[in-house]
Design an enzyme around this catalytic site. Structure first.
Site, PDB file in Angstrom:
ATOM      1  N   GLY A 108       2.123 -12.082  -5.523  1.00  0.00           N
ATOM      2  CA  GLY A 108       1.007 -11.528  -6.285  1.00  0.00           C
ATOM      3  C   GLY A 108      -0.339 -11.698  -5.642  1.00  0.00           C
ATOM      4  N   LEU A 109      -0.457 -12.615  -4.667  1.00  0.00           N
ATOM      5  CA  LEU A 109      -1.735 -12.793  -3.974  1.00  0.00           C
ATOM      6  C   LEU A 109      -2.106 -11.474  -3.319  1.00  0.00           C
ATOM      7  CD1 LEU A 109      -4.064 -14.508  -2.940  1.00  0.00           C
ATOM      8  CD2 LEU A 109      -2.557 -15.355  -1.123  1.00  0.00           C
TER       9      LEU A 109
ATOM     10  N   CYS B 160       8.431  19.113   6.300  1.00  0.00           N
ATOM     11  CA  CYS B 160       8.381  20.387   5.570  1.00  0.00           C
ATOM     12  C   CYS B 160       8.411  20.102   4.073  1.00  0.00           C
ATOM     13  CB  CYS B 160       9.542  21.279   5.983  1.00  0.00           C
ATOM     14  SG  CYS B 160       9.539  21.693   7.733  1.00  0.00           S
TER      15      CYS B 160
END
Length: 677
Positions: free
Chosen positions: A334-335, A545
């Site tokens: 989470g840092l 594409c």
């Protein structure tokens, strides 16, 4: 208000009101509007003063997201300082040129192993400083989640750089566990075993203790409890076990939903109590040593981290009071990484630094344990994004450009429809006071031109003139709105509509899949010519594409911008762009859309004399990607040979032509999947 133009059943166009309107406008605005402004080249930004590298620094926000690793030198080139503040830098443009001379083609991923080392050192230094500040009696033992970037050379470097800090690894699957067991040889380093587990996974983890490793099996599903107890009894090995808790604290941003009560992984509080009871009954309560939580990746707001560690600290203390042998607290990942450099709680940024993060975790745990007379735990974090993001830069070149032709044609010719004259006059009259009104008029004239063309009243040449005049009107309006604080709602998309399309030698799906999948923002900028003012506004279109194969969202101080400021191409000269902070997740998550494979990758290490190339990892060739989708290239070559022989028999092809085709076909199969530059 605009003028409504209609075609009658007799294909007669009534334009009398429009004629009167144009005449009134000409009469009322004759002063100051007689001279036609000199036409701009399409989508040109007119230079108003001497451009400096400081202007490029501000435009691309490199000081915000790039410090201390990336900056701009006096030559207008991006420089890389792999050791951060500790000295030594490389000219990125010159490095790319040198690599091309070694036949390492673009697109090219450059990994700077020194940055990886610096990130590990910084993270450990922040926790060491926090531990000293709060008189924390425990230690920090970080782990790198292998899922973040599984490339062998990177993991090998990470283990080597992490040895002084007893830095470990986290495995979220059986293949990742195999990697971790083979490469992690650091005494005292932790091996966190996350993810779904079967008997084989658990047996392997437990037996690894006999190799001197410290595997911690983290229970994430209630079904794993019985399995761990049974394997422990069968092997006669006491495991080190932890649980992943579902906190009520929920993350924010794109990954916020991955946490909370309905998170994919983890156990609820009642389930954790059940685990404690089962381990006590099995006489394994002393094996229960770790609490783990994860409230989402890229946590941009520090208050979420504060809330999560407060809740987790209370759970940790209570588990200790219940008799569990608590020794470790794993705060998960989470840092965050500040991708846009704004230092805010915007999803592509963060409103805290690494030291704030470490301080809040250490302080909260210290207080919680002190209040309950418990020993503080060994702290663990799984900071993958914060460690790996900065270490690689993706370099790619521009192949060609498509631009809106906004140069107005000459005066209407005799025989042109009156509608062309009205559009031409509208274009001449646009100014600061009337631009909004006349923009709507121009749009209406353009729609009328298309209607008349479809009815056979307007020729294709006249339609072409009408469209070119419309784009010239749009350009004049855009030039006016660029100078204003407020842009009317109906004109907000004009910048993007008028943007040039720069075609890049890259597959977004292979090299930056998060741009496509979750609209992740990465800093993108030219790596040279930064002492010149960019004179184009552009979006980027890749080689695939696929209409989704584009990048049209870019970092900006104010939210997100839909265009990127670039330079016009110079004949015979390359133009290189860099995508930064993309060292986490992108490589392994890429896919083979249109069979564009892995890019070339180069590992660079700083030396006292400059740099050395540690590894060159060649990107996929065409025959390699074809094997991925079960083609036999030898069989394909033989099929072409047989068709050439049949064509020779039927005299549809000459022998020279057939040999040329076969040679080109076979040679192409062994080459890079991207275009030669």
């Amino acid at each position: 208000m605009g003028v409504e133009l209609t075609v009658t059943a007799n294909d007669v166009l009534n334009l009398s009101s429009s004629e009167q309107r144009i005449e009134v406008k000409q009469a009322n605005q004759q002063k100051g509007n007689n001279q036609q402004s000199s036409p701009n080249t399409p989508n040109t930004v007119t230079a108003s003063r001497i451009w400096k590298i400081e202007d490029s620094e501000a435009l691309y926000r490199i000081e915000g997201w790039g410090q201390p690793y990336f900056s701009i030198n006096a030559a207008g080139h991006v420089t890389v300082s792999p050791k951060g503040d500790h000295g030594g830098s490389l000219d990125l443009f010159e490095l790319v040129q040198a690599l091309k001379q070694r036949n390492v083609g673009l697109p090219l991923l450059i990994r700077f192993s020194d940055i990886l080392e610096d990130r590990i050192e910084r993270l450990n230094a922040c926790f060491a400083k926090a531990i000293a500040r709060y008189n924390y009696s425990g230690v920090y033992r970080g782990v790198f989640p292998v899922k973040c970037n599984q490339q062998r050379h990177l993991i090998e470097d990470l283990v080597r750089f992490g040895k002084p800090h007893q830095f470990g690894l986290e495995a979220g699957s059986k293949p990742e566990l195999m990697i971790a067991l083979a490469l992690l040889d650091t005494p005292g380093a932790l091996l966190i075993c996350n993810g779904y587990k079967d008997k084989e996974y658990i047996e392997t983890a437990m037996l690894a203790q006999k190799l001197g490793q410290t595997p911690i099996i983290v229970l994430e599903q209630i079904e794993e409890v019985d399995l761990v107890i049974k394997v422990s009894q069968q092997l006669g090995i006491k495991p080190i076990v932890g649980v992943r808790a579902k906190l009520s604290t929920q993350g924010m941003g794109r990954w916020g939903a991955s946490s909370g009560d309905r998170a994919k992984f983890g156990l609820t509080i009642p389930e954790i109590i059940n685990v404690i009871d089962q381990f006590r009954d099995a006489n394994l309560l002393d094996s229960f040593q770790l609490l783990h939580f994860h409230v989402g990746s890229q946590i941009s707001a520090i208050n979420v981290i504060k809330d999560a560690i407060q809740e987790a600290s209370r759970i940790y203390v209570e588990l200790g009071l219940l008799g569990a042998n608590m020794k470790y607290l794993d705060v998960g990942g989470g840092l965050a990484v500040d991708y846009d450099g704004s230092q805010t709680n915007f999803y592509a940024s963060k409103n805290y630094n690494m030291q704030n993060y470490a301080n809040d975790i250490v302080a909260e745990l210290q207080d919680a344990c002190a209040e309950n007379n418990l020993s503080v735990p060994t702290l663990i974090s799984e900071s993958g994004r914060a460690i790996a993001s900065h270490q690689s830069v993706l370099i790619f070149d521009i192949l060609s450009v498509s631009e809106v032709n906004s140069i107005p044609p000459e005066l209407p010719e005799e025989g042109d429809s009156q509608l062309i004259s009205y559009l031409w006059e509208t274009c001449q009259l646009i100014n600061q006071e009337n631009y909004q009104e006349l923009y709507h008029d121009a749009a209406q004239f353009k729609e009328e031109a298309i209607s008349r063309f479809n009815l056979g009243i307007l020729s294709i040449r006249e339609r072409a003139k009408a469209e070119q005049l419309y784009w010239a009107c749009c350009q004049k309006v855009l030039d006016i709105t660029r100078k204003q604080e407020y842009v009317p709602d109906e004109l907000e998309d004009l910048e993007k509509i008028m943007a040039s399309i720069y075609y890049i030698n890259l597959s977004v799906f292979q090299s930056a899949p998060d741009c496509w999948a979750i609209n992740q923002l990465f800093p993108i900028m030219p790596i040279h010519r930064l002492d010149e003012e960019p004179n184009r506004r552009a979006i980027l279109a890749d080689l695939t594409c696929d209409s989704d194969g584009k990048i049209d969202s870019f970092i900006d101080l104010r939210d997100v911008k839909s265009i990127l400021e670039l330079h016009s191409l110079q004949a015979g000269q390359p133009y290189y762009l860099g995508m930064f902070l993309n060292g986490a997740y992108q490589e392994i998550m890429g896919n083979l859309h249109n069979l564009f494979g892995d890019t070339n990758a180069v590992h660079i290490q700083l030396t006292p004399k400059g740099y050395k190339i540690k590894h060159i990892v060649k990107g996929d060739t065409m025959d390699e990607v074809l094997v991925y989708v079960q083609y036999d290239t030898e069989d394909m070559i033989e099929r072409i040979r047989q068709r050439c022989e049949r064509a020779l028999e039927e005299k549809q092809i000459s022998l020279t032509e057939s040999q040329k085709l076969l040679q080109t076909y076979e040679k192409s199969l062994s080459k890079y999947t991207y275009l030669c530059s």
